[in-house]
Design a protein around this motif. Structure first.
Motif, PDB file in Angstrom:
ATOM      1  N   TYR A  16       0.814  -1.219   0.000  1.00 12.17           N
ATOM      2  CA  TYR A  16       0.000   0.000   0.000  1.00 12.17           C
ATOM      3  C   TYR A  16       0.851   1.274   0.000  1.00 12.17           C
ATOM      4  N   LYS A  17       1.959   1.269  -0.733  1.00 12.41           N
ATOM      5  CA  LYS A  17       2.785   2.476  -0.780  1.00 12.41           C
ATOM      6  C   LYS A  17       3.241   2.710  -2.217  1.00 12.41           C
ATOM      7  N   ASN A  18       3.387   3.963  -2.562  1.00 13.53           N
ATOM      8  CA  ASN A  18       3.753   4.333  -3.917  1.00 13.53           C
ATOM      9  C   ASN A  18       5.257   4.448  -4.113  1.00 13.53           C
ATOM     10  N   ASP A  19       5.993   4.636  -3.007  1.00 13.85           N
ATOM     11  CA  ASP A  19       7.433   4.845  -3.112  1.00 13.85           C
ATOM     12  C   ASP A  19       8.143   3.770  -2.297  1.00 13.85           C
ATOM     13  N   ILE A  20       8.861   2.851  -2.967  1.00 18.75           N
ATOM     14  CA  ILE A  20       9.497   1.748  -2.243  1.00 18.75           C
ATOM     15  C   ILE A  20      10.689   2.213  -1.419  1.00 18.75           C
ATOM     16  N   SER A  21      11.165   3.435  -1.656  1.00 17.04           N
ATOM     17  CA  SER A  21      12.291   3.926  -0.861  1.00 17.04           C
ATOM     18  C   SER A  21      11.867   4.267   0.557  1.00 17.04           C
ATOM     19  N   LYS A  22      10.550   4.465   0.755  1.00 18.79           N
ATOM     20  CA  LYS A  22      10.050   4.743   2.093  1.00 18.79           C
ATOM     21  C   LYS A  22      10.003   3.455   2.909  1.00 18.79           C
ATOM     22  N   SER A  23      10.299   3.586   4.187  1.00 19.34           N
ATOM     23  CA  SER A  23      10.311   2.410   5.058  1.00 19.34           C
ATOM     24  C   SER A  23       8.902   1.875   5.242  1.00 19.34           C
ATOM     25  N   CYS A  24       8.807   0.575   5.479  1.00 24.46           N
ATOM     26  CA  CYS A  24       7.512  -0.055   5.702  1.00 24.46           C
ATOM     27  C   CYS A  24       6.972   0.353   7.062  1.00 24.46           C
ATOM     28  N   GLU A  25       5.709   0.667   7.118  1.00 21.10           N
ATOM     29  CA  GLU A  25       5.105   1.047   8.381  1.00 21.10           C
ATOM     30  C   GLU A  25       4.935  -0.181   9.265  1.00 21.10           C
ATOM     31  N   GLU A  26       5.150  -0.009  10.558  1.00 15.92           N
ATOM     32  CA  GLU A  26       5.091  -1.120  11.491  1.00 15.92           C
ATOM     33  C   GLU A  26       3.705  -1.752  11.555  1.00 15.92           C
ATOM     34  N   ARG A  27       2.678  -0.980  11.249  1.00 20.59           N
ATOM     35  CA  ARG A  27       1.325  -1.535  11.339  1.00 20.59           C
ATOM     36  C   ARG A  27       1.039  -2.535  10.225  1.00 20.59           C
ATOM     37  N   LEU A  28       1.880  -2.541   9.213  1.00 24.04           N
ATOM     38  CA  LEU A  28       1.662  -3.469   8.114  1.00 24.04           C
ATOM     39  C   LEU A  28       2.363  -4.790   8.402  1.00 24.04           C
ATOM     40  N   HIS A  29       2.046  -5.795   7.592  1.00 24.59           N
ATOM     41  CA  HIS A  29       2.504  -7.165   7.810  1.00 24.59           C
ATOM     42  C   HIS A  29       3.810  -7.432   7.064  1.00 24.59           C
ATOM     43  N   ASN A  30       4.806  -6.585   7.221  1.00 22.34           N
ATOM     44  CA  ASN A  30       6.030  -6.726   6.435  1.00 22.34           C
ATOM     45  C   ASN A  30       7.112  -7.482   7.194  1.00 22.34           C
ATOM     46  N   SER A  31       6.789  -8.673   7.700  1.00 18.69           N
ATOM     47  CA  SER A  31       7.773  -9.443   8.454  1.00 18.69           C
ATOM     48  C   SER A  31       8.937  -9.888   7.578  1.00 18.69           C
ATOM     49  N   VAL A  32       8.690 -10.089   6.283  1.00 15.58           N
ATOM     50  CA  VAL A  32       9.777 -10.469   5.383  1.00 15.58           C
ATOM     51  C   VAL A  32      10.776  -9.329   5.274  1.00 15.58           C
ATOM     52  N   CYS A  33      10.292  -8.151   5.028  1.00 14.25           N
ATOM     53  CA  CYS A  33      11.167  -6.987   4.890  1.00 14.25           C
ATOM     54  C   CYS A  33      11.898  -6.693   6.194  1.00 14.25           C
ATOM     55  N   GLN A  34      11.191  -6.836   7.319  1.00 16.15           N
ATOM     56  CA  GLN A  34      11.805  -6.565   8.614  1.00 16.15           C
ATOM     57  C   GLN A  34      12.958  -7.523   8.887  1.00 16.15           C
ATOM     58  N   SER A  35      12.790  -8.798   8.513  1.00 18.41           N
ATOM     59  CA  SER A  35      13.857  -9.778   8.760  1.00 18.41           C
ATOM     60  C   SER A  35      15.052  -9.538   7.845  1.00 18.41           C
ATOM     61  N   LEU A  36      14.797  -9.034   6.621  1.00 17.81           N
ATOM     62  CA  LEU A  36      15.882  -8.761   5.682  1.00 17.81           C
ATOM     63  C   LEU A  36      16.558  -7.426   5.955  1.00 17.81           C
ATOM     64  N   GLY A  37      15.827  -6.522   6.583  1.00 17.81           N
ATOM     65  CA  GLY A  37      16.347  -5.184   6.798  1.00 17.81           C
ATOM     66  C   GLY A  37      16.275  -4.323   5.557  1.00 17.81           C
ATOM     67  N   LYS A  38      15.507  -4.761   4.563  1.00 20.09           N
ATOM     68  CA  LYS A  38      15.343  -4.006   3.318  1.00 20.09           C
ATOM     69  C   LYS A  38      14.061  -4.465   2.638  1.00 20.09           C
ATOM     70  N   CYS A  39      13.698  -3.808   1.557  1.00 19.50           N
ATOM     71  CA  CYS A  39      12.474  -4.144   0.840  1.00 19.50           C
ATOM     72  C   CYS A  39      12.636  -5.479   0.105  1.00 19.50           C
ATOM     73  N   ALA A  40      11.818  -6.446   0.466  1.00 18.36           N
ATOM     74  CA  ALA A  40      11.914  -7.771  -0.149  1.00 18.36           C
ATOM     75  C   ALA A  40      11.459  -7.753  -1.594  1.00 18.36           C
ATOM     76  N   ILE A  41      10.568  -6.852  -1.926  1.00 18.99           N
ATOM     77  CA  ILE A  41      10.059  -6.780  -3.301  1.00 18.99           C
ATOM     78  C   ILE A  41      11.109  -6.163  -4.226  1.00 18.99           C
ATOM     79  N   ALA A  42      11.834  -5.170  -3.722  1.00 19.21           N
ATOM     80  CA  ALA A  42      12.828  -4.481  -4.553  1.00 19.21           C
ATOM     81  C   ALA A  42      13.956  -5.403  -4.986  1.00 19.21           C
TER      82      ALA A  42
END
Length: 688
Positions: A16-42
């Motif tokens: 739900y974000k337009n700019d992948i350079s922005k950090s993932c909000e904690e309220r979202l379910h981004n456990s993959v990105c959090q474990s990697l320390g970066k955007c998993a999709i990028a």
């Protein structure tokens, strides 16, 4: 669409974000990105994102090479589709072939889409559980005629699954008129082994029955069974017993079996196939319930599973196949990758591909490609500072059990390789158990096998206890049933015992009684002379106490087993005054820390280093010798080597038997991409 545009499109839907350079909000379910320390999709490649963004209105075959992140991509694709799914009463099915694979995909889906979106109306699980839950259990009675249990107030008509190895008790109600006869080498009188309904399966592809032959633990076509030496003994003076008569008998006993609410796993697929093919509206309703299905590891689809999917496709379901046809190693389950390839071509699937191997370094990838002629695959760009593909040689069968310790010693000198993340693989269990014999040259002796069984049983560890049962089974078979026993997979079960399960239970009872006994038979810290005397005095009593476990599984009477008295047991020759336990485990070598198992057991896993061990010769299990791996890149033997060789990240090693006078085999290994190594000195050598 450019790569960056693809990343943005997927991120907008999932995060739900337009700019992948922005950090993932904690309220979202981004456990993959959090474990990697970066955007998993990028970090996804263009090939991976092309599949994630592919339309669910077209049938697609995604050819995914080993290490290409296939499971990750399937999870991301499912999450991408789940986020946009609007229909409440129909969903997407993501199907795998093992519980472990299904769990990994489910975890990825939940990480990307959230738990709430990964549930109803969608399904993530195994092909078996999907067929059982949506077809066989609720509707199978329409095919089988099962009316439900009279004692059940809810009138439950779901199927009760029965393994094809059950040969005792209630299964006698479903005995075939014909049976299996075999002649023992030490007797002219044939032994009889009955056949039951659970040992029959219908081959819809070829319109015939297949019969499980207990002696070989394999299925054969009914005409082969009819013409076999075993049945010929039964057919003497029975002119009425024709092939057609036998087939009618099979149909009748199987129908009774199904009518009473029982079925094997193979029967379930047959029932589902018939439901979709014969019952009007069923295929259309299931296609409406699941209009989109993704099949992971599609190379493992059998003919009847392909037919089920073909019927659903005709009814409107869109299919996505994901896998690598070169990794099909379940021929014994009637899996043929050529049938999968033909299905894809005949049904106009669109073709996509994942060609980047993110697991293995390029030398390993190049060697794997040569095994199956799979074309060009791109491996990890970082080249190792030491050889990545090594060929260890051994010259005698007796050297097999020293390979694990020597390979482990070599790995200790290799920086960056974790022994705990390395393994030794073989095609069959026979080679595996030779590798596991702790470097002891006496393990071929029956006395040592019995002692090792007791030693391992005392450890109370599931894996080594299973090995202990095989050692005891091998001891009993080699001493008391020399010409009348099966393979290690069936714990060397004698042919006079109809149930390997009962035989295994008997073996465990014997070991338990040996451990509990205070007679000294379990004390291995005594001399061979003293211990042999204990065995001669007490082993027969223990066996007699445990024999009732076998009663219902015998094709003969219990008195046949009275010779298991142990009275002829002798100390290991030349070691009478030596300690038993010190003889079992060589003082020069300690048990290897490496995992040692079969190729089937580690399919789908990743390791730092792998040693693939060839059997000493072509005898025994088919496909275990290295020459068979290189004979034909289209055959399953080559695929076995391909699957095993594609598992490691940093080091691939083969161990092959080579004559000291022959250089031809070594030249062949070098041409394949291996550096030859002397496993004794752990150094590269060009002189061999």
């Amino acid at each position: 669409m450019e790569h960056q545009q693809m990343i943005g499109t997927v991120a907008r839907r999932i995060c739900y974000k337009n700019d992948i350079s922005k950090s993932c909000e904690e309220r979202l379910h981004n456990s993959v990105c959090q474990s990697l320390g970066k955007c998993a999709i990028a970090e996804k490649s263009k090939e991976q994102l092309e599949y994630v963004l592919s339309l669910n209105t077209f049938n697609i075959f995604l050819k995914a090479c080993p290490g290409s992140g296939k499971t990750e991509v399937v999870g991301l694709k499912a999450a991408y589709e789940f986020h946009a799914w609007k229909r409440q009463n129909c969903g997407i099915a993501i199907l795998a072939f093992t519980n472990n694979a299904a769990d990994v995909i489910r975890e990825r889906v939940q990480q990307y889409a959230g738990i709430e979106k990964a549930g109803y109306p969608h399904f993530v699980g195994t092909m078996d559980s999907w067929l059982h839950g949506y077809l066989a259990h609720p509707f199978g009675h329409l095919i089988t005629g099962y009316q439900g249990s009279k004692d059940d107030s809810k009138n439950d008509k779901s199927i009760r699954l029965v393994d094809d190895s059950v040969t005792e008790g209630w299964i006698n109600n479903y005995k075939c008129e014909t049976g299996y006869y075999f002649l023992r080498k030490d007797s002219d009188k044939p032994n009889f082994m009955p056949l039951f309904a659970n040992m029959l399966r219908y081959d819809s592809e070829n319109n015939r029955w297949e019969v499980k032959i207990p002696k070989h633990n394999e299925y054969r076509a009914d005409e082969d069974y009819f013409d076999s030496d075993a049945l010929r003994s039964f057919r003497l003076d029975k002119s009425w017993l024709t092939l057609d008569y036998m087939r009618r008998g099979f149909s009748e006993v199987k129908a009774k079996f199904l009518r009473d609410g029982f079925a094997t796993y193979h029967d379930v697929e047959w029932i589902c196939y018939r439901l979709l093919k014969e019952k009007d509206g069923f295929a259309e309703k299931l296609a409406q319930r699941f209009p989109f299905i993704i099949i992971d590891e599609c190379q493992d689809l059998s003919w009847i599973q392909l037919e089920i999917l073909r019927i659903l496709k005709q009814a409107g379901t869109i299919l996505h196949f994901v896998g690598d046809l070169h990794q099909a190693i379940y021929e014994f389950k009637k899996v043929d990758p050529q049938k999968v390839e033909d299905f894809v071509k005949c049904n106009d699937f669109e073709f996509q591909e994942l060609t980047d191997n993110y697991r293995s370094c390029q030398p390993i990838v190049d060697l794997c490609c040569k095994l199956v002629s799979s074309g060009t695959i791109i491996g990890k760009r970082t080249l190792p500072n030491r050889p990545a593909c090594l060929c260890f040689v051994y010259r005698h069968r007796q050297e097999l059990n020293s390979l694990p310790a020597r390979f482990e010693k070599y790995l200790m000198d290799r920086n960056g390789i974790d022994i705990a993340k390395s393994a030794i693989l073989a095609r069959g269990w026979t080679t595996v158990y030779q590798l596991k014999s702790l470097g002891n040259e006496h393990m071929q002796n029956s006395q040592t096998q019995f002692a090792m069984a007791l030693h391992l049983w005392n450890k109370q560890n599931a894996e080594v206890m299973d090995e202990a049962l095989r050692y005891l089974g091998r001891f009993i078979a080699s001493v008391f049933f020399k010409d009348n026993h099966s393979t290690s997979r069936r714990y060397y079960c004698p042919q006079t015992v109809s149930s390997p399960m009962r035989w295994r239970l008997f073996l465990s009872h014997v070991l338990n009684e040996c451990v509990k006994s205070d007679c000294g038979i379990n004390v291995l810290a005594q001399t061979w002379t003293s211990w042999a005397e204990c065995v001669r005095k007490h082993f027969g009593q223990i066996v007699t106490y445990c024999l009732p476990v076998l009663r219902s599984a015998l094709n003969t009477n219990l008195t046949t087993f009275t010779k298991l008295d142990g009275k002829t047991f002798k100390a290991l020759r030349g070691f009478g005054d030596k300690n038993v336990i010190s003889t079992l485990i060589s003082q020069k070598e300690t048990p290897s820390r490496l995992r040692i198992t079969t190729i089937h057991s580690m399919k789908g896993e990743t390791f730092d280093a792998i040693l693939l061990v060839s059997s000493p010769d072509k005898k025994g299990s088919v496909g275990g010798h290295w020459v068979e791996w290189l004979e034909n890149p289209q055959k399953e033997h080559a695929r076995f080597a391909y699957v095993a060789s594609s598992r490691p990240r940093k080091l691939l090693a083969w161990a092959i038997p080579v004559s000291s006078k022959s250089t031809e085999d070594l030249d062949r290994m070098k041409a394949l991409g291996f550096d030859i190594i002397d496993i004794d000195t752990a150094s590269l050598t060009e002189a061999m």
